[in-house]
Structures are given as C-alpha cells and as structure tokens.
Design a protein around this motif. Structure first.
Motif, PDB file in Angstrom:
ATOM      1  N   ARG A   1      58.568  92.883  -9.824  1.00  0.00           N
ATOM      2  CA  ARG A   1      56.765  92.602  -9.380  1.00  0.00           C
ATOM      3  C   ARG A   1      56.757  90.879 -10.028  1.00  0.00           C
ATOM      4  NH1 ARG A   1      55.648  98.169  -9.721  1.00  0.00           N
ATOM      5  NH2 ARG A   1      55.504  98.059 -11.853  1.00  0.00           N
ATOM      6  N   GLU A   2      57.420  91.294 -11.217  1.00  0.00           N
ATOM      7  CA  GLU A   2      57.355  89.649 -12.119  1.00  0.00           C
ATOM      8  C   GLU A   2      57.859  88.453 -11.656  1.00  0.00           C
ATOM      9  OE1 GLU A   2      58.564  90.527 -16.734  1.00  0.00           O
ATOM     10  OE2 GLU A   2      56.305  91.652 -16.467  1.00  0.00           O
ATOM     11  N   ALA A   3      59.125  88.820 -11.380  1.00  0.00           N
ATOM     12  CA  ALA A   3      59.942  87.828 -10.539  1.00  0.00           C
ATOM     13  C   ALA A   3      59.974  87.630  -8.833  1.00  0.00           C
ATOM     14  CB  ALA A   3      61.908  88.579  -9.857  1.00  0.00           C
ATOM     15  N   ASN A   4      58.741  88.152  -8.435  1.00  0.00           N
ATOM     16  CA  ASN A   4      58.756  88.214  -6.563  1.00  0.00           C
ATOM     17  C   ASN A   4      57.178  87.022  -7.710  1.00  0.00           C
ATOM     18  OD1 ASN A   4      60.321  89.518  -5.871  1.00  0.00           O
ATOM     19  ND2 ASN A   4      58.372  91.651  -4.735  1.00  0.00           N
TER      20      ASN A   4
ATOM     21  N   ASP B   1      54.838  80.084 -16.950  1.00  0.00           N
ATOM     22  CA  ASP B   1      56.336  80.279 -17.879  1.00  0.00           C
ATOM     23  C   ASP B   1      56.762  79.528 -16.377  1.00  0.00           C
ATOM     24  OD1 ASP B   1      56.385  81.222 -20.181  1.00  0.00           O
ATOM     25  OD2 ASP B   1      57.068  83.362 -18.960  1.00  0.00           O
ATOM     26  N   ALA B   2      56.204  80.401 -15.227  1.00  0.00           N
ATOM     27  CA  ALA B   2      56.322  79.890 -14.283  1.00  0.00           C
ATOM     28  C   ALA B   2      55.903  78.068 -13.746  1.00  0.00           C
ATOM     29  CB  ALA B   2      55.519  80.763 -12.579  1.00  0.00           C
ATOM     30  N   VAL B   3      54.641  77.629 -14.292  1.00  0.00           N
ATOM     31  CA  VAL B   3      54.624  76.793 -13.808  1.00  0.00           C
ATOM     32  C   VAL B   3      55.086  76.014 -14.415  1.00  0.00           C
ATOM     33  CG1 VAL B   3      52.255  74.297 -14.741  1.00  0.00           C
ATOM     34  CG2 VAL B   3      52.022  77.128 -13.531  1.00  0.00           C
ATOM     35  N   GLU B   4      55.523  76.090 -15.900  1.00  0.00           N
ATOM     36  CA  GLU B   4      56.407  75.230 -17.068  1.00  0.00           C
ATOM     37  C   GLU B   4      57.512  75.140 -16.475  1.00  0.00           C
ATOM     38  OE1 GLU B   4      57.177  74.094 -21.027  1.00  0.00           O
ATOM     39  OE2 GLU B   4      57.114  76.636 -20.802  1.00  0.00           O
TER      40      GLU B   4
ATOM     41  N   GLU C   1      60.987  71.400 -12.487  1.00  0.00           N
ATOM     42  CA  GLU C   1      61.891  71.281 -11.072  1.00  0.00           C
ATOM     43  C   GLU C   1      61.353  70.570 -10.671  1.00  0.00           C
ATOM     44  OE1 GLU C   1      62.149  75.057  -9.251  1.00  0.00           O
ATOM     45  OE2 GLU C   1      63.882  75.553 -10.602  1.00  0.00           O
ATOM     46  N   HIS C   2      60.021  69.538 -10.838  1.00  0.00           N
ATOM     47  CA  HIS C   2      59.425  69.214  -9.439  1.00  0.00           C
ATOM     48  C   HIS C   2      58.072  68.782 -10.222  1.00  0.00           C
ATOM     49  CE1 HIS C   2      57.740  67.175  -6.047  1.00  0.00           C
ATOM     50  NE2 HIS C   2      57.453  67.587  -6.335  1.00  0.00           N
ATOM     51  N   ASP C   3      58.489  67.683 -11.670  1.00  0.00           N
ATOM     52  CA  ASP C   3      57.477  67.142 -11.852  1.00  0.00           C
ATOM     53  C   ASP C   3      55.946  66.388 -11.611  1.00  0.00           C
ATOM     54  OD1 ASP C   3      55.689  67.277 -14.498  1.00  0.00           O
ATOM     55  OD2 ASP C   3      56.803  65.474 -15.266  1.00  0.00           O
ATOM     56  N   VAL C   4      54.985  67.369 -10.676  1.00  0.00           N
ATOM     57  CA  VAL C   4      53.643  66.777 -10.370  1.00  0.00           C
ATOM     58  C   VAL C   4      52.983  67.950 -10.360  1.00  0.00           C
ATOM     59  CG1 VAL C   4      54.092  67.950  -8.499  1.00  0.00           C
ATOM     60  CG2 VAL C   4      52.856  65.763  -8.551  1.00  0.00           C
ATOM     61  N   ASP C   5      51.595  67.392 -11.512  1.00  0.00           N
ATOM     62  CA  ASP C   5      50.211  67.839 -11.822  1.00  0.00           C
ATOM     63  C   ASP C   5      49.806  68.115 -10.384  1.00  0.00           C
ATOM     64  OD1 ASP C   5      48.185  69.002 -12.774  1.00  0.00           O
ATOM     65  OD2 ASP C   5      46.834  67.604 -14.204  1.00  0.00           O
ATOM     66  N   LEU C   6      49.918  69.884  -9.931  1.00  0.00           N
ATOM     67  CA  LEU C   6      48.674  69.818  -9.049  1.00  0.00           C
ATOM     68  C   LEU C   6      47.344  70.523  -9.255  1.00  0.00           C
ATOM     69  CD1 LEU C   6      52.211  71.633  -6.289  1.00  0.00           C
ATOM     70  CD2 LEU C   6      50.946  69.338  -6.006  1.00  0.00           C
ATOM     71  N   GLY C   7      46.876  70.329 -10.206  1.00  0.00           N
ATOM     72  CA  GLY C   7      46.041  71.048 -10.656  1.00  0.00           C
ATOM     73  C   GLY C   7      45.928  73.269 -10.995  1.00  0.00           C
ATOM     74  N   HIS C   8      47.063  73.490 -10.775  1.00  0.00           N
ATOM     75  CA  HIS C   8      47.491  74.831 -10.864  1.00  0.00           C
ATOM     76  C   HIS C   8      46.144  75.343 -12.305  1.00  0.00           C
ATOM     77  CE1 HIS C   8      50.783  74.588  -8.240  1.00  0.00           C
ATOM     78  NE2 HIS C   8      51.839  74.319  -9.405  1.00  0.00           N
ATOM     79  N   TYR C   9      45.606  76.284 -12.106  1.00  0.00           N
ATOM     80  CA  TYR C   9      44.940  76.940 -12.299  1.00  0.00           C
ATOM     81  C   TYR C   9      45.036  78.472 -13.195  1.00  0.00           C
ATOM     82  CZ  TYR C   9      41.038  77.821  -8.590  1.00  0.00           C
ATOM     83  OH  TYR C   9      40.790  77.541  -6.944  1.00  0.00           O
ATOM     84  N   VAL C  10      44.033  79.323 -13.913  1.00  0.00           N
ATOM     85  CA  VAL C  10      43.919  80.524 -14.251  1.00  0.00           C
ATOM     86  C   VAL C  10      42.502  80.586 -13.725  1.00  0.00           C
ATOM     87  CG1 VAL C  10      44.184  82.543 -15.444  1.00  0.00           C
ATOM     88  CG2 VAL C  10      45.255  80.504 -15.989  1.00  0.00           C
TER      89      VAL C  10
ATOM     90  N   MET D   1      56.691  83.471  -6.379  1.00  0.00           N
ATOM     91  CA  MET D   1      55.152  83.254  -5.482  1.00  0.00           C
ATOM     92  C   MET D   1      54.887  81.722  -5.703  1.00  0.00           C
ATOM     93  SD  MET D   1      53.174  86.247  -4.574  1.00  0.00           S
ATOM     94  CE  MET D   1      53.963  87.283  -4.080  1.00  0.00           C
ATOM     95  N   VAL D   2      54.592  80.981  -7.310  1.00  0.00           N
ATOM     96  CA  VAL D   2      54.489  79.855  -7.960  1.00  0.00           C
ATOM     97  C   VAL D   2      55.184  78.764  -7.570  1.00  0.00           C
ATOM     98  CG1 VAL D   2      53.459  79.017 -10.337  1.00  0.00           C
ATOM     99  CG2 VAL D   2      52.832  81.353  -9.440  1.00  0.00           C
ATOM    100  N   LEU D   3      56.164  78.942  -8.158  1.00  0.00           N
ATOM    101  CA  LEU D   3      57.217  78.336  -7.458  1.00  0.00           C
ATOM    102  C   LEU D   3      57.191  78.002  -6.235  1.00  0.00           C
ATOM    103  CD1 LEU D   3      60.289  79.755  -9.535  1.00  0.00           C
ATOM    104  CD2 LEU D   3      58.728  77.672 -10.582  1.00  0.00           C
ATOM    105  N   ASP D   4      57.754  78.705  -5.269  1.00  0.00           N
ATOM    106  CA  ASP D   4      57.448  78.188  -3.613  1.00  0.00           C
ATOM    107  C   ASP D   4      56.066  77.409  -3.422  1.00  0.00           C
ATOM    108  OD1 ASP D   4      59.334  79.946  -2.794  1.00  0.00           O
ATOM    109  OD2 ASP D   4      58.518  80.983  -1.871  1.00  0.00           O
TER     110      ASP D   4
END
Length: 449
Positions: free
Chosen positions: A238-241, A271-274, A279-288, A245-248
């Motif tokens: 579940r953690e890997a999935n 961890d996924a955002v880091e 891998e692709h350093d762009v700030d997309l504004g991800h948020y919790v 998702m975040v990476l994709d």
C-alpha cells in the motif's frame, strides 16, 4: 499603467492589498484588473462619467477570500445543514442526493450565491471525477465536472474554481490501476483557466483520528492500528502504491492534494515528493490536506520541499475530546500546529471543508486564533491569518502571479467589510458584515441595507 478612465473606483476607506504596499484609501479597476492603488487623490484623474464609484465611508477593502478546500456542489445540496455541530465528531449528512444534471447545476449556483455573500471569490473543489460516479451524494462525479464546464462557458460562476481530479472514492479506497487510467485521460483546464482550472489530483491516504483511521506510527489508545486507504496486499505494498501515485502525478505535471491526517501518511507524502523533485525538479505546489498530526520535523521538510498545508481550525477546536479519546490524553493539544507551520514558512491555507463546517472564513480565522492561543499583537495575528485566506491559497492554486493580492495589474477580486479587520481582534471578526463582493471587476454581491 497609463491614465485610462476606470470602470470602478472604491475610495474613502482602508485598502489592504496584502502586497506589502504603502497604506491606501482608494483603488481603481479597469477591464477586470487593478489599475491603481493609492490615495483618493491618486485615483481622481481615473474617474469619468461612466465610472462606477463606491464611497467606502471608512469601510475596508480586502482581496477576495479564497477557500482552498470547499465542496461547493455538496454544500449547495445540503445548506443550511453541515456535518459538524458545535462540538464532537462529524455526524451523518442529510440524505439529499443530487440525481440529475439540473440538480447539480442548481446546487453549484446556490453555493455560488452563498459564497459571494461571504466575500469568497475563489474556492477549490477537492475531488471530482469517475471515482465518485456511483457515489451516494451525486455531488462529486464527472457529471459535476460537466456542469462546472457549462457554467464557466456561460459566465455564470460567481467565483473562480480550482478542481482536483478524483480517481477513487471520496473518503474511501483507490487503486493504482484506476489512478493511472485516470491520469491517462486528464482533460485540460478549458478556455479560461482563470475561471475554471483542473490543477491536479486528490488522493486519500487515510481517514481521520477520531475514527481511528489516520495512518500513524503509533497505536491508538485502544491498541488498534489503521491502514492506508490506497489498495494493496499489505502495508508495504500500500505504501509503495501511494508513493507511485505521487510520482506519476508529478511526472505528468499535476499537483497532488493528499488527504493525510496521520504522521505516517505525511512521511510517505514527503518522501515521495522529495524523490519526485530529485527526478524532476519542478515545484507543482503539492500539499497536505488536513495534516492533523503533522510534526515539527515534517513542517521543516514541507517548507524545504514547497509542500503546503490546507487545514481547518474549526475542526481542531470542535474535536479535542474525541481526538484525545482516540489517541490518548493530551494528544489533541499538540495537533494542528498552525503557528509552527507559519514559523517554518509552510504556506498555510485555512479552509472550511464545507459542508463539514459552515463556509464562513471569519469564524475559521477566529477558531485558528483561539487554537493558537494568546498573541503578542492580536491585530497582527489577524493580518497573518488573513493571508491564509488570500495570499497562500493563490500560491496553492498556482496563481500567485495574478490573484491573491490587490497590487496593480492583479485581477480585481475583492470584498468590502463593514469595519476594518486590522483594527479588530480575531474574536471580533465574525460579527463584521461583508458589504460587497467583486469578481474580476464585476459586483457579484451587495448587502442590502
């Protein structure tokens, strides 16, 4: 910006641009944008025979309020009912399913009228899409998307709408396969992304602490543990999935809004955002989203990674008892660390999650102030929290270069309050009326007097 005659001039009261500009008492608008900010004298040459002039008479101007997490279609169906009362855990929503396109359209329009009356000029619909096509409310499926597109094309939306795609169930499970299938069919923003924009995707990592469904590093007080909502054979899968998702989504250039209340689910997000940024350093504004049990160390990581926080102070003050019952005595008092988030430099959006709570930003600011405790400067506290409903949400929307402040050249989204909020304490703010709401230079609400 030239000396063109303004379409709209507001003068004779404090104008708070939220842009760090000098004190102002007047603002001029042309073609939906702020033309000039300054003194009454500074806008005199912009006032012509066709200019609509609003005499503020001491009333205050703010940027339009942006509720960055608000289920407007569901709100329109349920209002005046909400899921929370004054105390305790959320209850059952009234059974008012939206079953036809016409009902969904009417709900969106009804919510738009309500929000305009509160000075709200932008909001985020956090989760619309095929994952909810069979949902019991009828307020989150692709039919709602179609209604939003139609209303935007017809010019009938009374607020700017940012939406997140949802490829699982609301507050429920999702699968990596469905998520990837959804990403492959993502549609664009539409003809006017300043009015309706699908900025990214929402993922439900976990539930909430009162229901013992937040994904935490420690057991609940009764010895139980929660699992992630993302499907998988065991915790590791579940953690890997979830990570995938975040990476994709990041690789596809889409913002991720992750419903994560437990500290363990927040760690997975960071961890996924880091990894994604490596891998692709762009700030997309991800948020919790929510982030109830976020830690100080996680807030520092969030600030470093550009991860925002969208939270609800009204939930914090209402659920102390049930959270302590779930997690153990005293645990709630360390949750929702709003001041620590601000101190760390995390873009904090205060939101209503309406119809979980009423969509009244004045009450949410008062609740945040109460939760944060005594302030050395109560009026500066109000100014800081107002940014959580204007400047920070514009950043979350990827729109900080054109909305969120009233600097010259920005869109003319604003509200007029009956009293100056910066002369009040947060506790006094809920009693201040919204007198006028302007969206793109057009009046969409005026209070009857």
């Amino acid at each position: 910006m030239g000396t063109s005659v303004a379409d709209l001039v507001l003068r004779g009261g404090p104008v708070h641009t939220m842009a760090g500009a000098r004190p102002a008492t007047a603002l001029a608008v042309r073609d939906g944008r702020v033309l000039r900010v300054g003194s009454d004298e500074d806008v005199r040459d912009l006032t012509g025979p066709g200019t609509e002039v609003v005499d503020l008479a001491g009333r205050a101007v703010l940027p339009g309020i942006n509720d960055a997490h608000l289920h407007a279609t569901w709100l329109g169906a349920l209002w005046p009912h909400t899921l929370f009362g004054d105390t305790g855990a959320p209850g059952m929503a009234p059974e008012r399913p939206l079953t036809t396109p016409a009902e969904r359209r009417a709900a969106i329009l009804r919510a738009g009228d309500l929000l305009a009356g509160l000075g709200i000029t932008s909001y985020t619909e956090p989760g619309l899409g095929p994952g909810e096509d069979a949902g019991s409310t009828g307020a989150f499926g692709t039919s709602v998307v179609e209604q939003y597109r139609d209303l935007a094309a017809e010019g009938l939306l009374k607020a700017r709408v940012t939406a997140l795609w949802l490829y699982g169930e609301l507050d429920g499970p999702s699968t990596l396969a469905d998520f990837r299938a959804g990403l492959a069919t993502v549609e664009g923003a539409g003809p006017d992304p300043e009015r309706l924009n699908f900025a990214g995707v929402k993922i439900f990592a976990d539930g909430i602490p009162p229901m013992r469904s937040a994904y935490t590093h420690h057991c609940y007080a009764d010895g139980s543990r929660a699992e992630l909502l993302v499907a998988g054979g065991d915790d590791a899968e579940r953690e890997a999935n979830l990570t995938r998702m975040v990476l994709d989504a990041h690789q596809a250039g889409l913002q991720v809004g992750l419903h994560a209340t437990g500290d363990r689910s927040i760690d997975l997000m960071l961890d996924a955002v880091e990894r994604a940024r490596a891998e692709h350093d762009v700030d997309l504004g991800h948020y919790v989203i929510h982030g109830d049990l976020v830690s100080a160390a996680q807030l520092d990581r969030m600030a470093r990674l550009g991860v925002g926080l969208s939270a609800q102070a009204g939930i914090a003050v209402r659920t102390v008892g049930v959270v302590n019952a779930a997690l153990g005595p005293g645990r709630a008092e360390g949750a929702w660390p709003f001041q620590a988030a601000l101190d760390a430099g995390v873009p904090l959006c205060l939101t209503s999650d309406s119809p979980v709570l009423p969509p009244d930003w004045r009450r949410e600011i008062a609740a945040a102030d109460r939760w944060m405790g005594p302030a050395a400067d109560p009026r500066q506290r109000v100014a800081t929290l107002l940014r959580c409903y204007t400047v920070h949400p514009a950043r979350q929307d990827g729109a900080a270069d054109w909305k969120g402040t009233l600097a010259e050249g920005m869109v003319a989204d604003l509200c007029v309050l009956a009293a100056d909020p910066l002369e009040l304490t947060a506790a006094e703010l809920p009693d201040v009326a919204v007198d006028l709401t302007v969206l793109g230079g057009r009046v969409v609400f005026e209070r009857a007097v």
